[in-house]
Scaffold this motif. Structure first.
Motif, PDB file in Angstrom:
ATOM      1  N   PHE A   1      34.733   5.397 -14.960  1.00  0.00           N
ATOM      2  CA  PHE A   1      34.064   6.524 -15.619  1.00  0.00           C
ATOM      3  C   PHE A   1      32.593   6.631 -15.258  1.00  0.00           C
ATOM      4  O   PHE A   1      31.989   7.708 -15.360  1.00  0.00           O
ATOM      5  CB  PHE A   1      34.215   6.439 -17.131  1.00  0.00           C
ATOM      6  N   GLN A   2      31.976   5.509 -14.859  1.00  0.00           N
ATOM      7  CA  GLN A   2      30.540   5.521 -14.564  1.00  0.00           C
ATOM      8  C   GLN A   2      30.232   5.782 -13.096  1.00  0.00           C
ATOM      9  O   GLN A   2      29.065   5.815 -12.706  1.00  0.00           O
ATOM     10  CB  GLN A   2      29.909   4.185 -14.987  1.00  0.00           C
TER      11      GLN A   2
ATOM     12  N   TYR B   1      21.683   7.650 -22.625  1.00  0.00           N
ATOM     13  CA  TYR B   1      21.818   7.834 -21.179  1.00  0.00           C
ATOM     14  C   TYR B   1      22.450   9.186 -20.898  1.00  0.00           C
ATOM     15  O   TYR B   1      23.117   9.781 -21.754  1.00  0.00           O
ATOM     16  CB  TYR B   1      22.677   6.717 -20.584  1.00  0.00           C
ATOM     17  N   GLU B   2      22.230   9.683 -19.695  1.00  0.00           N
ATOM     18  CA  GLU B   2      22.761  10.998 -19.337  1.00  0.00           C
ATOM     19  C   GLU B   2      24.286  10.997 -19.347  1.00  0.00           C
ATOM     20  O   GLU B   2      24.918  11.950 -19.794  1.00  0.00           O
ATOM     21  CB  GLU B   2      22.244  11.398 -17.947  1.00  0.00           C
ATOM     22  N   LYS B   3      24.887   9.922 -18.849  1.00  0.00           N
ATOM     23  CA  LYS B   3      26.341   9.820 -18.835  1.00  0.00           C
ATOM     24  C   LYS B   3      26.827   9.206 -20.146  1.00  0.00           C
ATOM     25  O   LYS B   3      26.358   8.149 -20.557  1.00  0.00           O
ATOM     26  CB  LYS B   3      26.808   8.949 -17.663  1.00  0.00           C
ATOM     27  N   SER B   4      27.777   9.881 -20.787  1.00  0.00           N
ATOM     28  CA  SER B   4      28.327   9.339 -22.027  1.00  0.00           C
ATOM     29  C   SER B   4      29.040   8.013 -21.791  1.00  0.00           C
ATOM     30  O   SER B   4      29.098   7.166 -22.685  1.00  0.00           O
ATOM     31  CB  SER B   4      29.296  10.350 -22.647  1.00  0.00           C
ATOM     32  N   ALA B   5      29.563   7.809 -20.569  1.00  0.00           N
ATOM     33  CA  ALA B   5      30.241   6.549 -20.245  1.00  0.00           C
ATOM     34  C   ALA B   5      29.267   5.380 -20.291  1.00  0.00           C
ATOM     35  O   ALA B   5      29.639   4.264 -20.674  1.00  0.00           O
ATOM     36  CB  ALA B   5      30.884   6.646 -18.859  1.00  0.00           C
ATOM     37  N   ASN B   6      28.006   5.620 -19.908  1.00  0.00           N
ATOM     38  CA  ASN B   6      26.996   4.565 -19.977  1.00  0.00           C
ATOM     39  C   ASN B   6      26.714   4.172 -21.420  1.00  0.00           C
ATOM     40  O   ASN B   6      26.563   2.996 -21.742  1.00  0.00           O
ATOM     41  CB  ASN B   6      25.704   5.025 -19.305  1.00  0.00           C
ATOM     42  N   ASN B   7      26.631   5.173 -22.284  1.00  0.00           N
ATOM     43  CA  ASN B   7      26.412   4.907 -23.706  1.00  0.00           C
ATOM     44  C   ASN B   7      27.604   4.149 -24.305  1.00  0.00           C
ATOM     45  O   ASN B   7      27.436   3.218 -25.089  1.00  0.00           O
ATOM     46  CB  ASN B   7      26.200   6.222 -24.462  1.00  0.00           C
TER      47      ASN B   7
ATOM     48  N   SER C   1      25.834  -0.215 -12.621  1.00  0.00           N
ATOM     49  CA  SER C   1      24.502   0.123 -12.122  1.00  0.00           C
ATOM     50  C   SER C   1      23.765  -1.103 -11.596  1.00  0.00           C
ATOM     51  O   SER C   1      22.827  -0.979 -10.801  1.00  0.00           O
ATOM     52  CB  SER C   1      23.667   0.792 -13.225  1.00  0.00           C
TER      53      SER C   1
END
Length: 313
Positions: free
Chosen positions: A311-312, A207-213, A92
């Motif tokens: 993944f992101q 975060y909305e995306k689990s990959a971000n978490n 990001s």
């Protein structure tokens, strides 16, 4: 395999990591093409993206310069490899102009502060570092916390001269006056933009995306592991380098604090910690003699970075 390639500082290694950075940067932006709102971007947006790429590459080489020039690593290119590997945890940042600029100016400040161990022109280095930090704060206000490392450096090296303690204040007024002057002439909204960043928010939201978490958790686990390793092996480092390593540790801890208190939290804020984490990781690799462990650690971080990047998208 990977460790043996980056054990030496060769031009090929820097071409390799730079190419990986550029490739991932292009993949990130072109992956959004095909959606109704992202089929094209304007000339100004294209220039901004190129500027982001330029400063990310510059940050990569400044990190490597800080590490090698100040004796924080041996003659290898591990810091450059780790910088790009951890950068892939936070794609990001490829779209965050202000964070990239702020982190870059903080890198310029750290370059001056870590070089203070030579005790050559300390006043110029204190003023320059303070100036860069206050400029960085114009793009992300809470990066102003890195000014703490300026005072740590003064304590470590030149605390006896009272004039050194005044220099950060002079730098603050220099940047403040120039910023107000150009804001009033060009665009007064710059003032309110900086003011809006001064709030504090300790709340965390997934975060909305689990990959971000997952990226945030894995980044934290890796960096904390390297931090603990550095703390427990400081006694095995050269005495003349202890102050520099301690500054790196302080820089990492401040980067964590910047993330915690910033009102608009995103993984892009982790960019402030990439330089110290890269140095801490390099220190871990160099202090360990087990070649198999080195390969596992380096391969795991690089593979994790690539997978998290994918993944992101």
């Amino acid at each position: 395999m990977i460790a043996s390639i980056f054990t030496k500082s060769r031009p090929f290694n820097y071409i390799l990591v730079s190419s990986l950075l550029v490739l991932c940067f292009l993949i990130y932006h072109f992956s959004f093409f095909g959606t109704s709102e992202n089929d094209t971007f304007s000339l100004s947006e294209g220039i901004q993206k190129l500027v982001i790429l330029f400063f990310l590459i510059a940050s990569l080489f400044i990190t490597n310069f800080i590490t090698k020039r100040n004796g924080l690593s041996k003659d290898n290119s591990f810091s450059a490899l780790f910088f790009v590997s951890f950068l892939l945890f936070i794609p990001s940042v490829f779209d965050d102009f202000k964070i990239v600029l702020s982190a870059f100016f903080n890198l310029l400040a750290m370059r001056r502060l870590i070089s203070m161990k030579s005790l050559l022109t300390p006043k110029e280095k204190i003023f320059d570092a303070s100036l860069w930090i206050f400029i960085a704060a114009l793009f992300h206000f809470w990066s102003i916390l890195f000014i703490f490392i300026v005072f740590v450096s003064i304590v470590f090296h030149v605390s006896g001269d009272y004039r050194n303690w005044v220099l950060p204040l002079i730098a603050f007024f220099t940047v403040g006056i120039l910023f107000l002057f150009f804001s009033l002439i060009i665009n007064e909204e710059w003032i309110s933009s900086v003011g809006s960043q001064m709030s504090i928010n300790f709340k965390f939201y997934p975060y909305e995306k689990s990959a971000n978490n997952l990226a945030l958790v894995l980044y934290a686990l890796f960096s904390i592991s390297f931090l603990i390793s550095m703390i427990f092996t400081l006694s095995r480092r050269p005495i003349m380098m202890l102050a520099s390593y301690k500054k790196v540790i302080f820089a990492f801890l401040i980067s964590v604090l910047v993330y915690i208190i910033s009102p608009d939290k995103s993984n892009a804020l982790l960019l402030f910690g990439l330089m110290p984490v890269s140095i801490l990781a390099t220190g871990f690799i160099e202090i360990n003699k087990d070649s198999v462990l080195k390969e596992i650690v380096i391969g795991t971080i690089l593979a994790t970075g690539i997978l998290l990047f994918i993944f992101q998208l």
